[in-house]
Write an enzyme that holds these catalytic residues in place. Structure first.
Site, PDB file in Angstrom:
ATOM      1  N   HIS A 435       0.822  -1.213   0.000  1.00 28.69           N
ATOM      2  CA  HIS A 435       0.000   0.000   0.000  1.00 28.69           C
ATOM      3  C   HIS A 435       0.855   1.262   0.000  1.00 28.69           C
ATOM      4  O   HIS A 435       0.338   2.371  -0.113  1.00 28.69           O
ATOM      5  CB  HIS A 435      -0.913  -0.028   1.234  1.00 28.69           C
ATOM      6  N   TYR A 468      -9.513  13.665  -4.624  1.00 27.45           N
ATOM      7  CA  TYR A 468      -9.014  13.279  -3.304  1.00 27.45           C
ATOM      8  C   TYR A 468      -7.990  14.322  -2.852  1.00 27.45           C
ATOM      9  O   TYR A 468      -7.185  14.783  -3.664  1.00 27.45           O
ATOM     10  CB  TYR A 468      -8.304  11.925  -3.348  1.00 27.45           C
TER      11      TYR A 468
END
Length: 685
Positions: A435, A468
């Site tokens: 991630h 975002y």
């Protein structure tokens, strides 16, 4: 006074209920008159979409845990108790969704000449057009299935629109079933534009319902009710049995649409006997059934804004700016050598990240490129730059996380494309999702190798970078570059992890590092020194970190947390967390920055990170947390990410000790302060 028991269940908010409260905050924007009309509809679609995913993943997981071990979580609830609580709150939320659609959004859209026309409102011209549309566009691809021993109940796709139809009479073969199922192919639009006013629409469900009799000639349709089943969509790969992760993931993807049922949505007028029939068919309890006063797939209304060319009903457009230190610079590497470059998306452009890789692809002095990809899209500009670099003969290594949920198919396609171009592609570590957001460019300069790195809080996705909020850092600091190279080495080679000097990394040092940084603030507070913690993230549910924050509060450390979604910490409890304040910001952009601040007696440390404070981020993923060494950039981050967001009295919600959220509003003569609008104005004028 006795020290509090910091593991007591009453100190922890249930994570599933916290998620549903976040859903409430999202759809609260649907009722805000300051939000443009079509954006309000969009927020309802977003709320419906994240509720879908909640059932596909979280409720599905609870159902599995209920069958397996039944152990309680940090809040003391067993999976069965959580499922009951989730069902009660989720039913309230679903009722809210349809109440907002029918009583708030539809009337206000109609005031702007955008109408969803009900069947009893169709003009004769519209009805004729709809019947013609059904006959020529829908009927040829619809497959009605009459239920009998030779025609069992069809295996319906996850979240697909279907109809349960009741019939009377015998067909041409003398069969008398009584029931049939009609599936609507996913390729069909769920909202259809019809003749009439400027923007008049009908739901696909209404079109099929009106014409369903045409599918059953010779028998009488006595009822037709839409329904949709939601299934477990979490993919499982046995790390001990897999020898090729890509092929294993390809095999698993085909099963996603047919997992165990976890939720059934039905028309609000569906008779109880059909509700019982369908719930039994999918092995669901009545608590898993949700009646819908409108289309069962609200998130498909997201097509409306693109079908309506009404820019005055959308947020004003903006052009993300390139930082001044990069404007007009032909050599991005020289600009980075002059000093670290901070990017704050979407207020600042994602283009410098793409330019960084494009420049590396064509620069004859660049020898190698290393890149992690979690969500980017197979046809993205990042992918294009990496493909071109590989074709240009650069040593390109890409670590692609094939298990990025709901992006698996895109990532498999991207992996194949990169391999065809000559890039070396690996899939991280089986059992640990990669991630971390990292790029590394290795360049020969004056006879030695120099490492240039980009580290971020968000994904390498140019489209998401417009919606975002995220930070990215471009740097050529040697200690950071060497650490990034070491992390890439861990992801490709076997062996024990090497020592990192600047970065904290999960699953090795991040958890202990965060705990140590909190403990340091506790020591400062106990010694009478200045001590403060500020953190901004998406989720905070790791109980041991929460317990450490409680200890810090008890020691007198002032703590301000900006947590967008899930927060299991209870602020404001006397003797435990009275020095902790928690707020959530929900606005135009999805808050995604992850920022940590530790005051350290006037010598503050500021970190950016890819990780939330969740068990999975600390222990089940490859994550990096990186320091901001530039004092100038630290001060900028403190102002943007903390002072700005803590002053918000328009888009902020405060978490109370009982787990509820209260929206903040200006008091007295206090001026309104919208944190996202403030940044948008500051960067774009």
């Amino acid at each position: 006074m006795d020290a509090p028991n910091l593991s007591s269940p009453h100190l922890y908010i249930n994570r599933e209920l916290a998620f549903l409260e976040f859903n409430r905050r999202v759809y609260s924007l649907c009722k805000d008159p300051e939000v443009p009309m079509l954006e309000r509809l969009q927020f309802l679609c977003i709320a419906a979409e994240i509720l879908d995913e909640f059932f596909e993943i979280r409720v599905a997981g609870l159902k599995q845990r209920e069958l397996q071990d039944g152990r309680p979580g940090a809040d003391g609830r067993t999976p069965a108790e959580q499922l009951d609580a989730v069902s009660a709150l989720a039913h309230e939320i679903v009722e809210d969704h349809y109440e907002i659609l029918n009583s708030v959004l539809k009337p206000e859209l109609e005031a702007h000449d955008i109408r969803f026309v009900q069947r009893d409102q169709w003009t004769s011209e519209q009805q004729a057009w709809i019947e013609d549309y059904f006959e020529n566009e829908l009927a040829p691809i619809l497959t009605p299935v009459g239920l009998d021993p030779a025609h069992p109940f069809p295996n319906l796709l996850n979240k697909s629109l279907a109809f349960i139809v009741t019939l009377k009479g015998k067909d041409a073969f003398g069969r008398e079933s009584g029931k049939a199922v009609v599936q609507a192919p996913r390729a069909l639009p769920r909202v259809v534009s019809v003749p009439g006013g400027a923007h008049e629409f009908v739901f696909l469900s209404s079109v099929i319902h009106h014409n369903v009799q045409a599918l059953f000639r010779g028998v009488k349709v006595t009822g037709c009710y839409q329904f949709r089943v939601t299934r477990n969509s979490d993919l499982f790969v046995d790390s001990e049995e897999v020898d090729d992760l890509l092929r294993a993931m390809e095999g698993e993807l085909s099963t996603r649409n047919y997992g165990d049922a976890v939720r059934l949505e039905i028309a609000d007028d569906c008779p109880p006997e059909l509700e019982a029939f369908l719930s039994a068919r999918f092995c669901l309890a009545l608590r898993d059934v949700y009646r819908c006063n409108g289309p069962v797939n609200l998130n498909r209304l997201t097509s409306i804004p693109s079908l309506v060319n009404r820019p005055e009903l959308r947020y004003p457009g903006f052009v993300p700016q390139v930082p001044k230190v990069l404007r007009g610079k032909q050599d991005i590497f020289a600009a980075i050598r002059a000093g670290d470059v901070l990017l704050h998306h979407p207020f600042e452009s994602f283009a410098p990240v793409v330019d960084f890789l494009r420049s590396a692809a064509t620069d004859p002095n660049v020898l190698a490129i290393r890149q992690t990809l979690y969500r980017t899209g197979a046809d993205s500009t990042i992918a294009e730059a990496l493909v071109n670099a590989a074709r240009a003969g650069k040593e390109v290594l890409v670590v692609i996380e094939l298990r990025a949920r709901f992006d698996e198919a895109d990532n498999i396609e991207l992996a194949n494309r990169l391999q065809e171009a000559g890039a070396q592609v690996v899939y991280g570590i089986v059992g640990y999702k990669t991630h971390a957001k990292m790029s590394l460019v290795i360049r020969r300069e004056e006879g030695k190798l120099v490492r240039y790195a980009h580290l971020g809080t968000g994904n390498y996705h140019a489209v998401k970078a417009r919606i975002y909020t995220d930070y990215g850092l471009l740097t050529c600091r040697d200690e950071i570059g060497r650490d990034v190279q070491e992390v890439f080495h861990q992801l490709t080679a076997m062996g024990k992890p090497g020592e990192l000097h600047a970065l904290l990394e999960a699953p090795f040092t991040l958890f202990d590092g965060v705990q140590s940084l909190i403990a340091r603030e506790i020591k400062h507070a106990e010694a009478g020194k200045s001590a403060r913690i500020m953190a901004k993230m998406n989720s905070l549910i790791e109980p041991r970190v929460i317990a450490e924050l409680y200890r810090a509060s008890c020691a007198g450390v002032e703590i301000d947390l900006v947590v967008r979604g899930l927060c299991s910490l209870r602020p404001g409890i006397e003797g435990v967390s009275e020095n902790i304040r928690v707020r959530s910001i929900v606005g135009r952009f999805l808050e995604h920055t992850r920022v940590l601040y530790f005051e350290n007696d006037g010598k503050p440390d500021v970190y950016l990170t890819s990780a939330d404070w969740m068990p999975r981020n600390f222990f089940d993923r490859i994550e990096v947390c990186f320091p901001v060494r530039s004092r100038r950039l630290r001060e900028r981050i403190i102002e943007e990410a903390f002072e700005n967001y803590l002053a918000d009295n328009v888009r902020a919600w405060e978490l109370k000790s009982d787990g509820s959220y209260v929206q903040v509003s200006p008091s007295g003569d206090e001026a309104p302060h919208d944190s996202q609008l403030t940044l948008l104005t500051a960067f774009n004028g």
